[in-house]
Structure formats: C-alpha cells, structure tokens
Design a protein around this motif. Structure first.
Motif, PDB file in Angstrom:
ATOM      1  N   GLU A   6       0.571  -1.159  -0.089  1.00 31.38           N
ATOM      2  CA  GLU A   6      -0.008  -0.020   0.038  1.00 31.38           C
ATOM      3  C   GLU A   6       0.821   1.174  -0.183  1.00 31.38           C
ATOM      4  O   GLU A   6       1.930   1.265   0.485  1.00 31.38           O
ATOM      5  CB  GLU A   6      -0.939   0.045   1.081  1.00 31.38           C
ATOM      6  N   ASN A   8       1.675   5.303   0.947  1.00 31.41           N
ATOM      7  CA  ASN A   8       1.328   6.354   1.816  1.00 31.41           C
ATOM      8  C   ASN A   8       1.138   7.318   1.056  1.00 31.41           C
ATOM      9  O   ASN A   8       1.249   7.762  -0.118  1.00 31.41           O
ATOM     10  CB  ASN A   8       2.530   6.499   3.042  1.00 31.41           C
ATOM     11  N   SER A   9       0.603   8.640   1.890  1.00 26.26           N
ATOM     12  CA  SER A   9       0.392  10.026   1.224  1.00 26.26           C
ATOM     13  C   SER A   9       1.323  10.583   0.430  1.00 26.26           C
ATOM     14  O   SER A   9       1.230  11.035  -0.715  1.00 26.26           O
ATOM     15  CB  SER A   9       0.077  10.878   2.165  1.00 26.26           C
ATOM     16  N   ASN A  10       2.754  10.576   0.973  1.00 22.33           N
ATOM     17  CA  ASN A  10       3.720  10.844   0.162  1.00 22.33           C
ATOM     18  C   ASN A  10       4.051  10.090  -1.213  1.00 22.33           C
ATOM     19  O   ASN A  10       4.353  10.615  -2.359  1.00 22.33           O
ATOM     20  CB  ASN A  10       5.031  10.942   1.100  1.00 22.33           C
ATOM     21  N   GLU A  11       3.844   9.033  -1.059  1.00 21.09           N
ATOM     22  CA  GLU A  11       4.123   8.116  -2.316  1.00 21.09           C
ATOM     23  C   GLU A  11       2.942   8.227  -3.107  1.00 21.09           C
ATOM     24  O   GLU A  11       3.163   8.302  -4.636  1.00 21.09           O
ATOM     25  CB  GLU A  11       4.121   6.649  -1.827  1.00 21.09           C
ATOM     26  N   TRP A  12       1.645   8.478  -2.808  1.00 26.17           N
ATOM     27  CA  TRP A  12       0.595   8.632  -3.687  1.00 26.17           C
ATOM     28  C   TRP A  12       0.863  10.151  -4.468  1.00 26.17           C
ATOM     29  O   TRP A  12       0.693  10.234  -5.733  1.00 26.17           O
ATOM     30  CB  TRP A  12      -0.660   8.679  -3.041  1.00 26.17           C
ATOM     31  N   GLU A  13       1.400  10.927  -3.847  1.00 26.82           N
ATOM     32  CA  GLU A  13       1.630  12.349  -4.447  1.00 26.82           C
ATOM     33  C   GLU A  13       2.885  11.910  -5.604  1.00 26.82           C
ATOM     34  O   GLU A  13       2.486  12.639  -6.616  1.00 26.82           O
ATOM     35  CB  GLU A  13       2.189  13.337  -3.380  1.00 26.82           C
ATOM     36  N   THR A  16       1.549   9.859  -8.647  1.00 29.87           N
ATOM     37  CA  THR A  16       0.544  10.792  -9.758  1.00 29.87           C
ATOM     38  C   THR A  16       0.963  11.809 -10.059  1.00 29.87           C
ATOM     39  O   THR A  16       0.186  12.688 -10.835  1.00 29.87           O
ATOM     40  CB  THR A  16      -0.876  11.018  -8.854  1.00 29.87           C
TER      41      THR A  16
END
Length: 215
Positions: A6, A8-13, A16
């Motif tokens: 899964e 984390n928020s930094n990786e999602w940023e 994308t």
C-alpha cells in the motif's frame, strides 16, 4: 494495518505526478551531455598526447554509462581514458551520483599499478595539497566517500604512505565535488585530470632517470 504494497500519502503524491520523472530524465540527459563535453575537453589536453598510457587506453575511446541503482540512486559515469584488461586496469572515471556528489577517480590495477608505483610513492604531498583521497577498501568498485572506503591523503602519515601504495593490487585516487559545482565540473575535472597525470608522468620520469647504484 497497512499492507506492505500500500502507498502512503507521500508516495501517492509522487506516483500521480509524471512531471517528476520527466524532470529526472531531463537532468540525467544533461549529465550525459556534461560528460561528453568533459571528455572532449580532456581529449584536447596536451597531457593526453604526451602521457605514456598503457595498452590502447585512447583507442578504446570514451564510454558513458548510466544506471538507476548505485546504492538505490541514479548515476552517470564517464570512463576516459580507459583500459580494462583482466586485472590490468587504467581508468580515469568521472561520476555524477544523484543526490550525493560528483567525483573523479584514477584507478590503476595489476601490472599497470606496478608500473606506476615508483612515481606514486613520491606523490603524497602533491596529492594531499590537491585534496585527493585514496581508496582503502579491498574492492575498487565502491564509489562512496565513507570512511570505510576512502581516506584523505593529507591525513595519511608520511611513514605509512609507502606501505599503503605497495600493499594493494590497485590504487584508486579520488576527489569529490558538490552537486552545486555542476557548472564548474568541466573546468574542475580537466584541471584535476591534467594536473594528476602530468605530475605522475614527471614523477615517474624522475625515478626512471636515476641510475642504479654501482656495486
């Protein structure tokens, strides 16, 4: 509990935002271009014509290589001049290492190292004054400047220099430069290359010109 795959928020940023990869690729291409300019400037130096390079160092030409994962970070390497023939190595390497630094190294190994040992034995003060480091690792294929790999030559006691040169089958001399020196790396590299090989050639010639003692 989050599963290992899964994001984390930094990786999602990051995942994308494709522009990050575009910018990274642009920087790497510019690093490759810089290496090409450095090679051409080195080729034009007088020492390139005068130095007694072993084998076919110059005939092999320059090699620029790139990779993604030296200690998990991208890199670009220029090898020029270069000769890799089994254990016999003569290579001047310029490296860009993402997020870390630039570095230049001169690697001499095997019979080539033996050939230049007399000159190297008389170069400690010059190398110290120029800010060079010497590899103390058992392998020449590590490029970081941690204390397990390199030692600043100015910190090597004079009485230990000869043993350090004689003990290993290779000698690797290096200088690091900050990434902030990007615009100066062409000049810095050419200066270090010309100064190092000129001094090595001069030192070697002095040793070879001394007559053997009469028994």
């Amino acid at each position: 509990m989050a599963r290992a795959f899964e994001l984390n928020s930094n990786e999602w940023e990051l995942v994308t935002d494709a522009s990050i990869i575009y910018r990274k690729n642009s920087i790497v291409e510019k690093a490759i271009g810089l290496m090409g300019e450095i090679q051409r400037a080195m080729e034009g130096q007088a020492i390139t014509k005068d130095f007694p390079f072993p084998g076919k160092c110059l005939q092999y030409g320059a090699k620029i290589s790139r990779g993604e994962r030296y200690l998990a970070l991208p890199y670009v390497i220029l090898d020029y001049p270069r000769l890799f023939k089994g254990e016999a190595i003569f290579a001047f390497r310029t490296m860009f290492w993402w997020g870390q630094y630039f570095s230049i190294t001169l690697l001499l190994a095997g019979e080539i190292k033996d050939r230049f040992t007399p000159g190297l034995l008389n170069m400690q003060q010059f190398l110290a004054d120029e800010g060079f480091y010497i590899c103390i690792h058992e392998s020449p294929w590590h490029h970081h400047f941690e204390s397990s790999n390199y030692r600043k030559i100015s910190e090597v006691p004079a009485e230990a220099w000869g043993e350090l040169i004689m003990a290993s089958r290779f000698i690797k001399l290096a200088q690091p430069y900050g990434l902030g020196d990007w615009g100066k790396m062409l000049d810095f590299t050419v200066h270090a290359y010309a100064a190092l090989l000129t001094r090595l050639d001069d030192s070697q010639r002095i040793i070879e010109s001394v007559p053997d003692p009469v028994e």
